[in-house]
Every structure is written in structure tokens, then in C-alpha cells.
Design a protein around this motif. Structure first.
Motif, short mmCIF file in Angstrom:
data_model
loop_
_atom_site.label_atom_id
_atom_site.label_comp_id
_atom_site.label_asym_id
_atom_site.label_seq_id
_atom_site.Cartn_x
_atom_site.Cartn_y
_atom_site.Cartn_z
N ASN A 86 0.86 -1.16 -0.02
CA ASN A 86 -0.04 -0.01 0.07
C ASN A 86 0.93 1.32 0.00
O ASN A 86 1.12 1.74 0.94
CB ASN A 86 -0.99 0.02 1.13
CG ASN A 86 -2.14 1.20 1.21
OD1 ASN A 86 -1.90 2.02 0.31
ND2 ASN A 86 -2.92 1.22 2.10
N SER A 90 0.40 4.30 -0.51
CA SER A 90 -0.49 5.54 0.15
C SER A 90 0.10 5.64 1.80
O SER A 90 -0.01 6.58 2.04
CB SER A 90 -1.86 5.30 0.04
OG SER A 90 -2.44 4.24 0.94
N GLY A 145 2.76 8.09 1.66
CA GLY A 145 2.48 9.35 0.95
C GLY A 145 2.33 9.36 -0.17
O GLY A 145 2.09 10.44 -0.90
N TYR A 146 2.18 8.19 -1.01
CA TYR A 146 1.91 8.35 -2.65
C TYR A 146 0.51 8.79 -2.79
O TYR A 146 -0.39 8.12 -2.05
CB TYR A 146 2.17 6.70 -3.14
CG TYR A 146 3.41 6.60 -3.19
CD1 TYR A 146 4.13 6.09 -4.39
CD2 TYR A 146 4.38 6.03 -2.28
CE1 TYR A 146 5.40 6.14 -4.53
CE2 TYR A 146 5.64 5.86 -2.32
CZ TYR A 146 6.34 5.62 -3.52
OH TYR A 146 7.52 5.25 -3.69
N ASP A 147 0.39 9.62 -3.57
CA ASP A 147 -1.16 9.86 -4.08
C ASP A 147 -1.36 9.09 -5.26
O ASP A 147 -0.60 7.88 -5.60
CB ASP A 147 -0.93 11.55 -4.74
CG ASP A 147 -0.12 11.76 -5.80
OD1 ASP A 147 0.41 10.60 -6.60
OD2 ASP A 147 0.30 12.81 -6.13
N PRO A 148 -2.77 8.94 -5.87
CA PRO A 148 -2.96 7.95 -6.62
C PRO A 148 -2.29 7.78 -7.87
O PRO A 148 -1.73 6.87 -8.28
CB PRO A 148 -4.39 8.53 -7.07
CG PRO A 148 -4.92 9.01 -5.77
CD PRO A 148 -3.71 9.73 -5.05
N SER A 170 1.08 6.26 -7.04
CA SER A 170 1.10 4.71 -6.92
C SER A 170 0.71 4.16 -8.28
O SER A 170 1.51 3.07 -8.31
CB SER A 170 -0.43 4.63 -6.15
OG SER A 170 -0.20 5.05 -4.83
N THR A 174 -5.00 2.48 -4.18
CA THR A 174 -3.46 2.42 -3.97
C THR A 174 -3.03 1.24 -3.01
O THR A 174 -1.93 0.80 -3.02
CB THR A 174 -3.32 3.53 -2.86
OG1 THR A 174 -4.15 3.44 -1.72
CG2 THR A 174 -3.42 5.07 -3.49
#
Length: 282
Positions: free
Chosen positions: A43, A45, A48-51, A54, A209
Motif C-alpha cells: 500500500n 499510500s 504518502g503516495y498519491d493515486p 501509486s 493504492t
């Protein structure tokens, strides 16, 4: 005392029925193949990954894995079949039709997948094509349906190809989606379910994500190396990202078989114990 023995025999008969049910489950075709399969969850996200980030991470990971020796195909899905209950979307509205009244219409379970999901799962497409990286946020919306969906809404697989529909009452996802493929029916929530409607949505058009990585190895002997390859490539892309829930081959059906196995085991144990106590008392 005779009554106790009778009850014990009834419990043992029940255990036999549970065992027969377990045998039926084991012999049921889930619609995909777990031989030489590796799965693991991640996961981005959580870091801190945004869509968009990801999706790019998943695309790069998939490309890197496909070049590794011992790997036949790799893909990702938001939820593996038979692992959890899928969340339905809808209601379904065919092109040209109005939204149904509130709390009416047909909702459908959905899976969000990357390209090559059907190849990695060895889940046949009976019509049309798979998703590609070109099916992104800038492209027209597309969807793959299963055979039951094609039959229920359009009368058949061939008739469904090229048709468009949308999700009603969803301001963020109400664009028309074109059917580009029809997947063979399978089991999605349980091994005992009747034919179910199911949709497959491309991850590049429907952000998700938390995903499960699916790797189809070329052989059983390659499985340990494949796991290490996957972990190494994930660490290369982001060493902070943990992977969890690693499963090999038939382990991917363990939750589907868990209920019948526990029920059969408990019924057998209690039946034998009750019969032994009753016999000793007699």
C-alpha cells in the motif's frame, strides 16, 4: 444412554456432510489457477503516495518483474478473488437509460486491476481484449465484464461487446464505460456462490493504492527465487515500502477452504468424543 449414542452418531453424520462439502469446495473450479502463483500485498499510500504516484509505482514494478527470469507474468489487483467480500458499485445504467429511483437497480461487485491481470491469473477472456497502459485517465473509459453480466444485461457475450454503461448516482464516476472484453465466469466471494455479476476496472482509470501483487512463475521450482526477485525490485523502487501477506500457490485458496475445514474438523472431533463417552457410559 442409547439417546446419547444416537446423538453422537447424528453428529458424526453431520461431520460427514461437512467433509463432503469440503471435498466439493476443493473440486470447484474458482475460475483462476493458483499453480506456481505468488501473491503479496502493498500500500504505497501509507508512505504518502498519491493515486498518480501509486499508479506509476505499480507500472514500473510490473515492467521490472516481467524482465526477471522465472516469471511468466505479473499484475496487480485491489482484492484477490475469494479472499474478501468485494464492494459493489452501481446501480448499473445502460447507455440511453435514466437513473433508477433511489435504492433500486442492480449493483455489481468490481475488481480494479492492471493490464495482464487475466494472463497472470490464467483467467480466460472469451471475447475482446485486455487492458493496456493506454487505458489511462486521458483515454475513454473502458471495462471488462464477466459472462454473467453480458448475459444478464445484453443477452450474450457477443451482443455486449462495444456497449456502454455507467454507474448511477456517483458524481465522480458517472462517465460511460465501453465493454472491451468478456471474462469467463468464476467464483469471486465464495466457492459456493451461484453465478455472480462481476466487473473489472483498469487501475489507471480508477485510483486504488492498496493492491495485491500477483506473479505467475514459470515453474514451482522458481517460486523462492521469484519471491526474492519481487522483494528486491520493490526495495529498488522504494526501500521504505513494506510487503506483507506473502502466499504461494494453493495458499491463495486457504481462506476459501478455511470455513469448511474448521467445521468438518470440529464436528468430527465432537462426534467421536461424544460417541466414546457414551460408549464408556454404556
Amino acid at each position: 444412554m442409547v439417546t446419547q449414542i444416537t446423538i453422537s452418531i447424528v453428529v458424526l453424520i453431520g461431520a460427514g456432510l461437512f467433509i463432503r462439502s469440503l471435498r466439493q469446495a476443493v473440486n470447484t473450479d474458482p475460475g483462476f489457477k493458483t499453480e506456481n502463483m505468488v501473491t503479496m500485498m502493498m500500500n504505497p499510500s501509507l508512505l504518502g503516495y498519491d493515486p498518480a504516484g501509486s499508479r506509476q509505482f505499480f507500472r514500473e514494478l510490473q515492467q521490472r518483474l516481467e524482465s526477471q527470469p522465472g516469471i511468466r507474468a505479473a499484475a496487480l489487483v485491489n482484492e484477490m478473488p475469494l479472499m474478501v467480500q468485494h464492494v459493489p458499485r452501481g446501480p448499473i445504467v445502460k447507455e440511453g437509460e435514466a437513473d433508477p429511483p433511489p435504492n433500486q437497480g442492480v449493483n455489481v461487485d468490481c475488481s480494479t486491476v492492471t493490464p495482464k491481470y487475466f494472463d497472470a491469473m490464467q483467467m480466460p477472456l472469451v471475447r475482446g481484449r485486455d487492458f493496456t497502459d493506454r487505458d489511462d485517465a486521458a483515454a475513454s473509459r473502458v471495462v471488462i465484464v464477466n459472462q454473467e453480466f453480458a448475459r444478464r444485461f445484453y443477452g450474450g457475450e457477443e451482443q455486449a461487446m462495444g456497449k456502454r454503461f455507467r454507474f448511477a448516482q456517483d458524481a465522480t464516476q458517472n462517465e460511460l464505460m465501453e465493454i472491451i472484453g468478456v471474462a469467463k465466469d468464476g467464483r469471486y466471494n465464495t466457492l459456493y456462490e451461484a453465478r455472480q455479476l462481476h466487473l473489472f476496472l483498469p487501475v489507471h482509470q480508477h485510483a486504488h493504492t492498496a493492491m495485491t501483487l500477483i506473479i505467475s512463475a514459470k515453474s514451482e521450482a522458481a517460486l523462492p527465487a521469484v519471491v526474492e526477485h519481487a522483494r528486491r525490485e520493490i526495495a529498488h523502487l522504494d526501500s521504505r515500502l513494506p510487503t506483507y501477506g506473502v502466499m504461494l500457490a494453493e495458499d491463495n485458496l486457504s481462506l476459501a477452504y478455511l470455513g469448511p475445514r474448521v467445521a468438518a474438523g470440529m464436528a468430527t472431533t465432537f462426534g467421536v468424543l461424544a460417541l466414546a463417552l457414551a460408549t464408556l457410559g454404556l
